[in-house]
Enzyme design. Structure first.
Site, PDB file in Angstrom:
ATOM      1  N   GLY A  33       0.800  -1.221   0.000  1.00 13.49           N
ATOM      2  CA  GLY A  33       0.000   0.000   0.000  1.00 13.49           C
ATOM      3  C   GLY A  33       0.832   1.270   0.000  1.00 13.49           C
ATOM      4  N   LEU A  35       0.437   3.639  -2.252  1.00 13.91           N
ATOM      5  CA  LEU A  35       0.858   3.374  -3.628  1.00 13.91           C
ATOM      6  C   LEU A  35       1.350   4.631  -4.349  1.00 13.91           C
ATOM      7  CD1 LEU A  35      -2.153   1.050  -4.515  1.00 13.91           C
ATOM      8  CD2 LEU A  35       0.128   0.374  -3.722  1.00 13.91           C
ATOM      9  N   HIS A  39       4.161   1.452  -8.257  1.00  9.15           N
ATOM     10  CA  HIS A  39       3.101   0.442  -8.154  1.00  9.15           C
ATOM     11  C   HIS A  39       2.165   0.524  -9.362  1.00  9.15           C
ATOM     12  CE1 HIS A  39       3.993   1.192  -3.727  1.00  9.15           C
ATOM     13  NE2 HIS A  39       4.094  -0.118  -3.767  1.00  9.15           N
ATOM     14  N   SER A 188       9.450   5.151  -3.701  1.00  8.12           N
ATOM     15  CA  SER A 188       9.280   4.211  -2.601  1.00  8.12           C
ATOM     16  C   SER A 188       8.285   4.790  -1.620  1.00  8.12           C
ATOM     17  CB  SER A 188      10.624   3.986  -1.891  1.00  8.12           C
ATOM     18  OG  SER A 188      10.424   3.346  -0.640  1.00  8.12           O
TER      19      SER A 188
HETATM   20  P1  AMP Z   1       5.872  -2.515  -1.698  1.00  5.29           P
HETATM   21  O1  AMP Z   1       4.500  -1.933  -1.571  1.00  5.29           O
HETATM   22  O2  AMP Z   1       6.966  -1.550  -1.369  1.00  5.29           O
HETATM   23  O3  AMP Z   1       6.006  -3.855  -1.023  1.00  5.29           O
HETATM   24  O4  AMP Z   1       6.083  -2.809  -3.247  1.00  5.29           O
HETATM   25  C1  AMP Z   1       5.171  -3.588  -3.960  1.00  5.29           C
HETATM   26  C2  AMP Z   1       5.727  -3.873  -5.328  1.00  5.29           C
HETATM   27  O5  AMP Z   1       5.977  -2.645  -6.009  1.00  5.29           O
HETATM   28  C3  AMP Z   1       7.073  -4.617  -5.255  1.00  5.29           C
HETATM   29  O6  AMP Z   1       7.109  -5.599  -6.275  1.00  5.29           O
HETATM   30  C4  AMP Z   1       8.053  -3.514  -5.508  1.00  5.29           C
HETATM   31  O7  AMP Z   1       9.271  -3.960  -6.081  1.00  5.29           O
HETATM   32  C5  AMP Z   1       7.293  -2.628  -6.492  1.00  5.29           C
HETATM   33  N1  AMP Z   1       7.859  -1.283  -6.486  1.00  5.29           N
HETATM   34  C6  AMP Z   1       8.118  -0.514  -5.412  1.00  5.29           C
HETATM   35  N2  AMP Z   1       8.711   0.647  -5.787  1.00  5.29           N
HETATM   36  C7  AMP Z   1       8.838   0.581  -7.137  1.00  5.29           C
HETATM   37  C8  AMP Z   1       9.383   1.463  -8.124  1.00  5.29           C
HETATM   38  N3  AMP Z   1       9.926   2.635  -7.808  1.00  5.29           N
HETATM   39  N4  AMP Z   1       9.342   1.077  -9.418  1.00  5.29           N
HETATM   40  C9  AMP Z   1       8.796  -0.123  -9.763  1.00  5.29           C
HETATM   41  N5  AMP Z   1       8.266  -0.989  -8.885  1.00  5.29           N
HETATM   42  C10 AMP Z   1       8.293  -0.648  -7.589  1.00  5.29           C
END
Ligand code: AMP
Length: 293
Positions: A33, A35, A39, A188
């Site tokens: 989340g 997002l 995402h 992030s």
């Molecule tokens: P998270 O919510 O941080 O657990 O991320 C969920 C998914 O989104 C994971 O597969 C991450 O690698 C991807 N993700 C997070 N940040 C990025 C980004 N800047 N670019 C591409 N994918 C991302």
């Protein structure tokens, strides 16, 4: 079409089983989340490839260490829902912790040997067991699907791919490139922790990775020299506290000396409350250098 919120495992499973029975291909995007556009790029890829797209939002306590940011992890369900709707996600799976881990006890753990051990595995000892366990559980709930992960978490993708291979899970793992802010900072959810001064300093991570890659492209084959270039640059930023910066083999994630084949430059740096990670690809093939992202 408004996105449909689903909160129970049983409800999600029966909807997806019905969809597959009707011949629909399922795309799955697991997230925690809060997002952002990174995402959204995963949702867009899932939307383009599949008939039905499900995204999960679950802040998985198993993958946080005792001294980490589980309680502070940012959330914005209304904002997440709006973004999911904009990206035409069909189902939003938002289980409670009690739904995922009834009674709070988790007696079964998935540990992936090898790729989970260096880098993040060393810095966060139980992190990847927590990730692999929840992803295995989510795959068991969602069933046969394509699942979309970001290259931003490069080691996580390696761990998930190894788990899928080793356990013959009926999932095709798709990796999507890292989305960045205009100044190079990888997007992030944890960027929300940064003060304005920390935010201004944080692009040094990407800059250091680029400098490391440039040195490889210019012919450097000593991993220690590339590491030093990156760590010197990050150490020169007073707001950043270096955890690690390395160049490793892209498959094993272990250091190779001399540098050869498909490589990954990786770094983890703390800025105040935020621990940020990033990575970049490089390649040394037959003595020639070709860039990879
Ligand atoms: P998270 O919510 O941080 O657990 O991320 C969920 C998914 O989104 C994971 O597969 C991450 O690698 C991807 N993700 C997070 N940040 C990025 C980004 N800047 N670019 C591409 N994918 C991302």
């Amino acid at each position: 079409m408004p996105v449909t919120m689903v909160t129970t495992i049983g409800d999600l499973r029966s909807r997806l089983e019905a969809a597959r029975a009707a011949g629909q291909r399922v795309g799955f995007v697991p997230t925690m989340g809060y997002l952002h556009a990174g995402h959204a790029s995963l949702m867009a890829a899932a939307r383009a490839d599949n008939d039905l797209v499900v995204m999960s939002i679950f802040v998985n306590p198993l993958q946080f260490g005792a001294d980490e940011d589980l309680d502070a992890y940012p959330s914005d369900l209304a904002g997440d829902k709006a973004l999911a709707e904009a990206e035409a996600v069909d189902l939003l799976f938002v289980p409670s912790t009690a739904e995922m881990y009834p009674g709070g006890a988790v007696r079964t753990s998935v540990r992936v040997a090898g790729v989970s051990e260096p880098l993040e595995g060393r810095a966060r000892p139980d992190h990847f067991a927590g990730v692999a366990t929840v992803v295995a559980k989510l795959f068991a709930i969602v069933g046969p699907c394509r699942a979309y992960f970001g290259e931003k978490d490069f080691q996580q993708v390696a761990v998930v791919r190894q788990m899928v291979d080793d356990l013959s899970l009926p999932v095709e793992v798709v990796t999507c490139p890292t989305r960045r802010e205009a100044d190079g900072l990888a997007m992030s959810s944890r960027n929300a922790y940064l003060s304005p001064a920390e935010r201004a300093a944080a692009p040094v991570i990407h800059a250091a990775l680029l400098v490391g890659r440039l040195s490889i492209d210019a012919g450097e084959r000593d991993p220690a020299k590339v590491r030093m270039l990156m760590t010197d640059l990050i150490a020169a930023e007073p707001l950043g506290q270096l955890d690690y910066a390395e160049v490793v083999d892209a498959d094993s994630l272990e250091v190779v000396d001399p540098l050869q084949g498909r490589l990954r430059l990786v770094a983890a740096v703390r800025f105040g409350r935020a621990r940020l990670i990033d990575n970049l690809g490089a390649e040394v093939a037959n003595g020639h250098v070709s860039e990879a992202d």
